[in-house]
Design a protein around this motif. Structure first.
Motif, PDB file in Angstrom:
ATOM      1  N   GLU A 180     105.741  79.087  38.364  1.00  0.00           N
ATOM      2  CA  GLU A 180     105.114  79.960  37.375  1.00  0.00           C
ATOM      3  C   GLU A 180     104.965  81.372  37.918  1.00  0.00           C
ATOM      4  OE1 GLU A 180     101.178  79.664  34.547  1.00  0.00           O
ATOM      5  OE2 GLU A 180     100.934  79.226  36.674  1.00  0.00           O
ATOM      6  N   ARG A 202     100.818  91.987  21.122  1.00  0.00           N
ATOM      7  CA  ARG A 202     101.783  91.319  21.994  1.00  0.00           C
ATOM      8  C   ARG A 202     103.002  92.216  22.165  1.00  0.00           C
ATOM      9  NH1 ARG A 202     105.773  87.762  18.721  1.00  0.00           N
ATOM     10  NH2 ARG A 202     105.302  88.275  16.550  1.00  0.00           N
ATOM     11  N   ASN A 255     107.611  86.295  24.825  1.00  0.00           N
ATOM     12  CA  ASN A 255     106.431  86.883  24.195  1.00  0.00           C
ATOM     13  C   ASN A 255     105.314  86.988  25.219  1.00  0.00           C
ATOM     14  OD1 ASN A 255     106.554  87.053  20.997  1.00  0.00           O
ATOM     15  ND2 ASN A 255     107.719  85.236  21.600  1.00  0.00           N
ATOM     16  N   GLU A 256     104.673  88.127  25.281  1.00  0.00           N
ATOM     17  CA  GLU A 256     103.469  88.278  26.100  1.00  0.00           C
ATOM     18  C   GLU A 256     102.296  88.543  25.148  1.00  0.00           C
ATOM     19  OE1 GLU A 256     102.691  90.208  30.306  1.00  0.00           O
ATOM     20  OE2 GLU A 256     102.674  91.771  28.760  1.00  0.00           O
ATOM     21  N   TYR A 257     101.385  87.556  25.073  1.00  0.00           N
ATOM     22  CA  TYR A 257     100.235  87.646  24.179  1.00  0.00           C
ATOM     23  C   TYR A 257      98.999  88.061  24.965  1.00  0.00           C
ATOM     24  CZ  TYR A 257     103.051  84.753  20.985  1.00  0.00           C
ATOM     25  OH  TYR A 257     104.034  84.262  20.175  1.00  0.00           O
ATOM     26  N   ALA A 279     109.561  75.934  23.895  1.00  0.00           N
ATOM     27  CA  ALA A 279     108.618  76.966  24.349  1.00  0.00           C
ATOM     28  C   ALA A 279     107.920  76.517  25.619  1.00  0.00           C
ATOM     29  CB  ALA A 279     107.587  77.271  23.264  1.00  0.00           C
ATOM     30  N   SER A 281     104.833  77.680  28.202  1.00  0.00           N
ATOM     31  CA  SER A 281     103.636  78.530  28.289  1.00  0.00           C
ATOM     32  C   SER A 281     103.320  78.831  29.749  1.00  0.00           C
ATOM     33  CB  SER A 281     102.427  77.839  27.635  1.00  0.00           C
ATOM     34  OG  SER A 281     102.628  77.660  26.255  1.00  0.00           O
ATOM     35  N   LEU A 313      98.265  73.728  24.279  1.00  0.00           N
ATOM     36  CA  LEU A 313      99.402  74.002  25.150  1.00  0.00           C
ATOM     37  C   LEU A 313      98.861  74.571  26.451  1.00  0.00           C
ATOM     38  CD1 LEU A 313     101.746  75.814  22.565  1.00  0.00           C
ATOM     39  CD2 LEU A 313     101.398  73.349  22.911  1.00  0.00           C
ATOM     40  N   ARG A 351      98.882  85.296  27.972  1.00  0.00           N
ATOM     41  CA  ARG A 351      99.813  84.156  27.931  1.00  0.00           C
ATOM     42  C   ARG A 351     101.229  84.674  27.710  1.00  0.00           C
ATOM     43  NH1 ARG A 351     101.654  81.402  23.300  1.00  0.00           N
ATOM     44  NH2 ARG A 351     102.704  79.412  23.788  1.00  0.00           N
ATOM     45  N   SER A 353     105.022  83.365  26.791  1.00  0.00           N
ATOM     46  CA  SER A 353     105.773  82.246  26.220  1.00  0.00           C
ATOM     47  C   SER A 353     107.261  82.521  26.326  1.00  0.00           C
ATOM     48  CB  SER A 353     105.382  82.048  24.754  1.00  0.00           C
ATOM     49  OG  SER A 353     106.238  81.119  24.125  1.00  0.00           O
ATOM     50  N   THR A 355     110.514  81.323  24.778  1.00  0.00           N
ATOM     51  CA  THR A 355     110.977  80.558  23.630  1.00  0.00           C
ATOM     52  C   THR A 355     112.495  80.564  23.592  1.00  0.00           C
ATOM     53  OG1 THR A 355     108.984  81.150  22.390  1.00  0.00           O
ATOM     54  CG2 THR A 355     110.820  80.253  21.128  1.00  0.00           C
TER      55      THR A 355
END
Length: 382
Positions: A180, A202, A255-257, A279, A281, A313, A351, A353, A355
């Motif tokens: 990670e 995001r 995606n960066e949330y 996806a 996480s 998730l 977070r 993701s 995808t």
């Protein structure tokens, strides 16, 4: 353990002006607590929006117990008279077969989940009307049996997730903490800082094919975008080991949330992407909601009633949306900073993701789900 019945009877006996036997006092207080319990059941029914007979297994009327003890007057409702999840784990965890306490944000009730109905029934008999300490004193536990845990409770077990949302596969700890960190280092490489596309709360990067958000479609020109990065290879090989029946992806969106970000209910376009959406996480977990139209509205273009489940998730997990979960169900994230996982408040962090998808080479779709299928809508899929 002193029961609430015994405690209330003792207190009232001190001020009783007429001689009343202990048996009569106990009956009186059982009646009072039964009245409170009935009122809490009415609140539960309104919150769950279903007939009580569909929600409750009435063991006093001869129905069989379930593994789910419903704690009618202890939930996640703030600090006034609050019973903590640790308090409930201490009381219910003292009985064999205990698995977990489940709560819902803002609801005044919770669930004690056991391995079997018999284990739950033993705990129920021991704890019904017993007193539990709170930050303001003591309160009696008002219990019943739920036929099911509320769908608003976040699912976390891969088997339960697949049973509730057909085609939704989850793999926990798909990547290690070390992997990670390494992947996040690649994603935040400063040499790619200008590749991020800013969106509402995001930002995104695309590889393989670029998704055009204003047009809601994929740009097929591969010369204008980088291929899927080499550091994804080991992740995708592991994915194919778990799911050899699915294609090797050819498109990636990162995606960066930011904390508190959400996404509206949607399904990835049927005319643009093939069956599987994958996806991963990283950095932080999140609760994702999956919903589909109720059965009697399953083929309506504008349904008003939905079946919905929350799915947790966790960081480093992988999900695969395939089949019904891909085509019939929409997914979304509620915009909030805190989720409730196994009774505990978990703050959302940033977070990321990953995808992965496959681009569809034909624009036909025979899914049969009119509400989610963009082939039944205009050229933008709206």
């Amino acid at each position: 353990m002193t029961t609430a019945v015994e405690g209330l009877a003792r207190d009232e006996a001190r001020t009783e002006t007429v001689t009343v036997g202990p048996k009569k006092l106990k009956e009186r207080h059982l009646h009072k607590l039964g009245g409170r319990r009935k009122g809490q059941l009415a609140l539960y029914q309104r919150a769950e929006n279903a007939p009580l007979e569909e929600l409750i297994a009435d063991v006093d009327a001869g129905e069989a117990p379930t593994p789910f003890i419903l704690i009618l007057n202890a939930g996640n409702t703030g600090d006034v008279g609050r019973v903590t999840v640790e308090d409930l784990e201490r009381e219910f965890g003292a009985h064999a077969g205990f698995k977990a306490i489940e709560m819902i944000l803002g609801r005044p009730y919770s669930y004690a989940v056991y391995e079997s109905p018999s284990a739950a029934y033993d705990a129920y008999k021991a704890l019904q009307y017993s007193q539990i300490s709170t930050i303001t004193g003591y309160k009696p536990l008002l219990l019943s049996f739920a036929k099911r845990v509320s769908p608003d409770v976040a699912l976390a077990d891969p088997k339960e997730i697949l049973e509730c949302v057909p085609g939704l596969h989850a793999v926990l700890d798909f990547v290690t903490p070390e992997e990670e960190c390494e992947v996040l280092m690649h994603i935040h490489d400063e040499t790619r800082a200008d590749k991020w596309i800013p969106l509402n709360k995001r930002r995104v990067q695309h590889f393989g094919y670029r998704f055009d958000y204003p047009l809601n479609t994929v740009i097929m020109d591969t010369d204008i975008i980088d291929p899927i990065p080499p550091w994804c290879a080991s992740l995708l090989e592991r994915y194919q080991t778990h799911f050899p029946e699915f294609q090797y992806p050819d498109q990636l969106t990162i995606n960066e949330y930011w904390p508190g970000a959400g996404i509206a209910p949607h399904g990835d376009r049927h005319s643009v992407f093939t069956d599987c959406i994958v996806a991963i996480s990283l950095g932080s977990g999140v609760i994702m909601e999956f919903r589909r139209p109720a059965d009697h509205q399953s083929h309506d273009s504008s349904p008003t009633e939905f079946v919905a489940y929350n799915v947790y998730l966790p960081p480093r997990s992988l999900i695969v949306m395939s089949g019904e979960s891909r085509y019939r169900w929409e997914h979304s994230i509620r915009p909030r900073r805190t989720d409730i996982i196994h009774g505990r408040a978990v703050e959302r962090g940033t977070r990321v993701s990953l995808t992965f998808r496959n681009i569809k080479r034909v624009t036909e779709c025979e899914c049969g789900w009119e509400y989610t299928c963009d082939m039944t809508k205009d050229e933008t899929g709206r």
